[in-house]
Design an enzyme around this catalytic site. Structure first.
Site, PDB file in Angstrom:
ATOM      1  N   CYS A  13      -6.138   1.675   5.971  1.00  0.00           N
ATOM      2  CA  CYS A  13      -6.713   0.408   6.447  1.00  0.00           C
ATOM      3  C   CYS A  13      -6.062   0.047   7.789  1.00  0.00           C
ATOM      4  CB  CYS A  13      -6.459  -0.693   5.419  1.00  0.00           C
ATOM      5  SG  CYS A  13      -4.717  -1.176   5.271  1.00  0.00           S
ATOM      6  N   HIS A  24       0.859  -1.190   0.000  1.00  0.00           N
ATOM      7  CA  HIS A  24       0.000   0.000   0.000  1.00  0.00           C
ATOM      8  C   HIS A  24       0.894   1.239   0.000  1.00  0.00           C
ATOM      9  CE1 HIS A  24      -3.798  -2.036   1.887  1.00  0.00           C
ATOM     10  NE2 HIS A  24      -3.277  -2.754   0.894  1.00  0.00           N
ATOM     11  N   CYS A  75      -2.186  -0.440   7.570  1.00  0.00           N
ATOM     12  CA  CYS A  75      -1.457   0.816   7.442  1.00  0.00           C
ATOM     13  C   CYS A  75      -1.560   1.666   8.706  1.00  0.00           C
ATOM     14  CB  CYS A  75      -1.947   1.577   6.219  1.00  0.00           C
ATOM     15  SG  CYS A  75      -1.543   0.736   4.676  1.00  0.00           S
ATOM     16  N   GLU A  81       0.942   3.871   1.850  1.00  0.00           N
ATOM     17  CA  GLU A  81       1.439   4.258   3.172  1.00  0.00           C
ATOM     18  C   GLU A  81       2.622   3.392   3.602  1.00  0.00           C
ATOM     19  OE1 GLU A  81      -1.689   3.479   2.225  1.00  0.00           O
ATOM     20  OE2 GLU A  81      -3.135   4.173   3.726  1.00  0.00           O
TER      21      GLU A  81
END
Length: 150
Positions: free
Chosen positions: A83, A53, A86, A55
């Site tokens: 999420c 992801h 993260c 992040e």
């Protein structure tokens, strides 16, 4: 100043940045003392890695750039509410402030869903500023998913 870094996170997720990659357009930048230290867009498909992801990649790059495993005093700007994975990484990295654009009622874990930072087991809670550039971020995501259904 927050809006200029929010714009930078949007550019990291924009169609030109993700063109041909078929990645969900989420972008993140990490800032220290008004300077971008790291930036990333989602790369889950490109890396065949469900943890890639924006992040997570931005945190890894920032840690490498400064030679530390924690990032106190650093701020993270991301186009979509993080999420649970993260949100945990942001906590473990000791990010000072989290700024995010669009809310994610289905997969978000900051103000939606499990509200990770409100849990008693959370070791570090960044300051959270939500809805920064929300409309632009949400439209970018809507357009991406509209194109997938077409």
């Amino acid at each position: 100043m927050a809006s200029s870094f929010s714009d930078a996170s949007s550019r990291s997720s924009s169609p030109p940045a993700s063109a041909g990659r078929d990645e969900t357009p989420v972008g993140a930048v990490i800032v220290f003392e008004d300077r971008i230290v790291a930036r990333a867009g989602n790369e889950t498909r490109a890396r065949r890695d469900p943890t890639a992801h924006a992040e997570m990649l931005a945190i890894r790059r920032a840690c490498e750039a400064v030679g530390e495993e924690r990032l106190p005093g650093f701020d993270l700007y991301v186009t979509l509410e993080p999420c649970a994975m993260c949100a945990a990484a942001i906590s473990f990295a000791r990010i000072r402030r989290l700024y995010f654009g669009a809310y994610d009622p289905k997969g978000g874990a900051v103000t939606s869903g499990p509200r990770f930072y409100a849990q008693p087991t959370c070791h570090h809670q960044p300051e959270v500023y939500s809805g920064i550039g929300e409309q632009a971020s949400a439209e970018l995501l809507r357009a991406f998913f509209r194109s997938k259904r077409a």
